[in-house]
Motif scaffolding. Structure first.
Motif, short mmCIF file in Angstrom:
data_model
loop_
_atom_site.label_atom_id
_atom_site.label_comp_id
_atom_site.label_asym_id
_atom_site.label_seq_id
_atom_site.Cartn_x
_atom_site.Cartn_y
_atom_site.Cartn_z
N ASN A 256 0.66 -1.26 0.14
CA ASN A 256 -0.10 -0.19 -0.08
C ASN A 256 0.82 1.49 0.05
OD1 ASN A 256 -2.49 1.42 0.29
ND2 ASN A 256 -2.42 1.91 2.36
N ARG A 257 1.88 1.47 -0.98
CA ARG A 257 2.46 2.34 -0.85
C ARG A 257 3.85 2.33 -2.32
NH1 ARG A 257 8.38 1.91 -0.02
NH2 ARG A 257 8.82 -0.04 1.90
N GLU A 258 4.03 3.49 -2.76
CA GLU A 258 4.75 3.14 -3.51
C GLU A 258 6.72 3.29 -3.58
OE1 GLU A 258 4.56 4.22 -6.88
OE2 GLU A 258 2.48 4.94 -7.24
N PRO A 259 7.55 2.08 -4.48
CA PRO A 259 8.39 1.00 -4.00
C PRO A 259 9.51 2.62 -4.21
CG PRO A 259 7.79 0.34 -6.17
CD PRO A 259 6.58 1.41 -5.72
N ASP A 260 10.38 2.36 -3.46
CA ASP A 260 11.45 2.74 -3.41
C ASP A 260 13.00 2.47 -4.43
OD1 ASP A 260 13.76 4.45 -3.11
OD2 ASP A 260 13.70 3.84 -1.30
N PHE A 261 13.11 2.55 -5.16
CA PHE A 261 13.84 2.14 -6.77
C PHE A 261 15.45 2.82 -5.81
CE2 PHE A 261 15.82 1.68 -10.57
CZ PHE A 261 15.75 0.65 -11.04
N ASP A 262 16.07 1.60 -5.52
CA ASP A 262 17.66 2.34 -4.86
C ASP A 262 18.20 1.41 -4.29
OD1 ASP A 262 19.15 3.50 -4.25
OD2 ASP A 262 17.89 5.94 -3.42
N ARG A 263 19.58 1.46 -4.85
CA ARG A 263 20.48 0.33 -4.38
C ARG A 263 20.53 0.33 -2.50
NH1 ARG A 263 25.80 1.87 -7.39
NH2 ARG A 263 26.22 4.14 -5.98
N SER A 264 20.15 2.15 -2.44
CA SER A 264 20.60 1.92 -0.87
C SER A 264 19.43 1.89 -0.13
CB SER A 264 21.75 3.41 -0.99
OG SER A 264 20.68 4.59 -1.25
N ALA A 265 18.08 1.40 -0.49
CA ALA A 265 16.35 1.27 0.00
C ALA A 265 17.14 0.52 1.26
CB ALA A 265 15.84 0.69 -0.94
N SER A 266 16.72 1.48 2.31
CA SER A 266 17.13 1.11 3.78
C SER A 266 15.86 -0.41 3.85
CB SER A 266 16.41 2.06 4.71
OG SER A 266 15.16 2.72 4.39
N LEU A 267 15.19 -0.46 3.37
CA LEU A 267 13.08 -2.00 3.57
C LEU A 267 13.43 -2.60 2.78
CD1 LEU A 267 10.24 0.24 4.43
CD2 LEU A 267 12.11 -0.60 5.92
N ILE A 268 14.02 -3.87 3.16
CA ILE A 268 13.88 -4.77 2.49
C ILE A 268 13.76 -5.85 1.10
CG2 ILE A 268 12.38 -6.68 4.09
CD1 ILE A 268 16.14 -7.54 2.28
N GLU A 269 11.93 -4.69 1.45
CA GLU A 269 11.28 -5.01 0.42
C GLU A 269 11.68 -4.25 -0.80
OE1 GLU A 269 8.89 -2.65 3.18
OE2 GLU A 269 10.11 -4.02 3.35
N ASP A 270 12.27 -3.06 -0.91
CA ASP A 270 12.36 -2.64 -1.52
C ASP A 270 13.47 -2.45 -2.31
OD1 ASP A 270 10.25 -0.13 -1.31
OD2 ASP A 270 11.60 0.77 0.35
N ARG A 271 14.61 -3.57 -1.55
CA ARG A 271 15.70 -4.15 -2.31
C ARG A 271 15.10 -5.03 -2.86
NH1 ARG A 271 19.89 -4.45 3.16
NH2 ARG A 271 19.73 -2.14 3.78
#
Length: 288
Positions: A256-271
């Motif tokens: 229920n939120r936008e994904p963070d597309f970043d190699r340094s993303a802090s959350l595992i689901e974004d990685r």
């Protein structure tokens, strides 16, 4: 703001024009709560630093020891912080953790002071504020889309003209492969740089169109160079955009939120999302 639940409500209470209390209607993750406290401490368009204290409970075993789950904590930005990327979390016992953003690095620091406010603010009138994610996205990218349109016009004309001209002049020479590589990876990296604009339908369609042009060109080349890996790379940008739509759909459904597309993303689901998008693009380009 993308990380916040759409059903979240912020109830604002004023007390003697000195204090403002913000009460949430539901609990949020410690990681998100930390960012919220940091943002309120250093708000945009406001000079100086505000004194902000947040009170919640431990719910993340990524940041805190499992035995601390459900214990109350006080979260605040340290007085001498000059990097604006850290918060402290203090238990009722005074045990204090330093939590840095980025890698969510947690270290123990000197004993802190627990200071729960004794004001019964909830008895006063309040104003309730909700989250309009559609409006947030529009405000975030609205001012950027005009620049994107101008940028796209210039880059796309140069890209298409350059690709056709260079391909024609170097066809059946050793330099032709360099033209294919430059066009394929150049467009791919450009689209990744424009990732934030992909949420806007018009921007997505424009980038999809130019990616289709390159993929169509590569498709015709494949009849003469069937086993050339570099010709297959002309599909990368198009496949990236298709996978983006698919993975983003399921990500929004799950979190229920936008994904963070970043190699340094802090959350595992974004990685995981970033990994699947990139690796999926490469593999599909090579084997489809």
């Amino acid at each position: 703001m993308d990380n916040l639940d759409s059903s979240l409500k912020f109830n604002l209470y004023k007390h003697n024009n000195t204090y403002t209390f913000i009460q949430l209607n539901k609990e949020i993750k410690n990681e998100v709560f930390n960012y919220l406290i940091n943002y309120l401490t250093y708000p945009e368009n406001v000079k100086g630093k505000l004194k902000v204290y947040g009170f919640t409970r431990v719910n993340s075993d990524k940041l805190f020891p499992t035995k601390m789950i459900s214990q109350p904590i006080q979260v605040y930005a340290p007085i001498n912080d000059s990097d604006f990327d850290v918060v402290y979390a203090t238990l009722e016992s005074g045990h204090t953790f330093r939590i840095g953003f980025g890698e969510n690095k947690v270290t123990t620091v000197n004993q802190g002071r627990w200071s729960m406010p004794k004001i019964e603010f909830w008895k006063a009138d309040y104003e309730s504020i909700g989250i309009n994610k559609k409006s947030i996205v529009q405000n975030k990218v609205g001012g950027q889309i005009e620049k994107f349109n101008s940028r796209f016009l210039v880059i796309s004309v140069l890209f298409i003209t350059g690709t056709i001209l260079a391909g024609y002049l170097t066809y059946q020479t050793e330099s032709f492969v360099s033209v294919v590589k430059t066009s394929s990876f150049g467009l791919f990296f450009w689209i990744m740089l424009e990732y934030e604009q992909l949420r806007v339908k018009s921007a997505y369609i424009m980038l999809f169109g130019i990616s289709s042009f390159l993929a169509f060109w590569g498709y015709h080349l494949s009849f003469e160079t069937e086993h050339d890996i570099w010709v297959r790379s002309t599909k990368m940008s198009l496949i990236f955009l298709i996978l983006y739509k698919i993975l983003r759909y399921f990500y929004l459904l799950l979190f229920n939120r936008e994904p963070d597309f970043d190699r340094s993303a802090s959350l595992i689901e974004d990685r995981v999302y970033s990994f699947l998008l990139l690796i999926g693009t490469v593999l599909c380009s090579m084997f489809i």
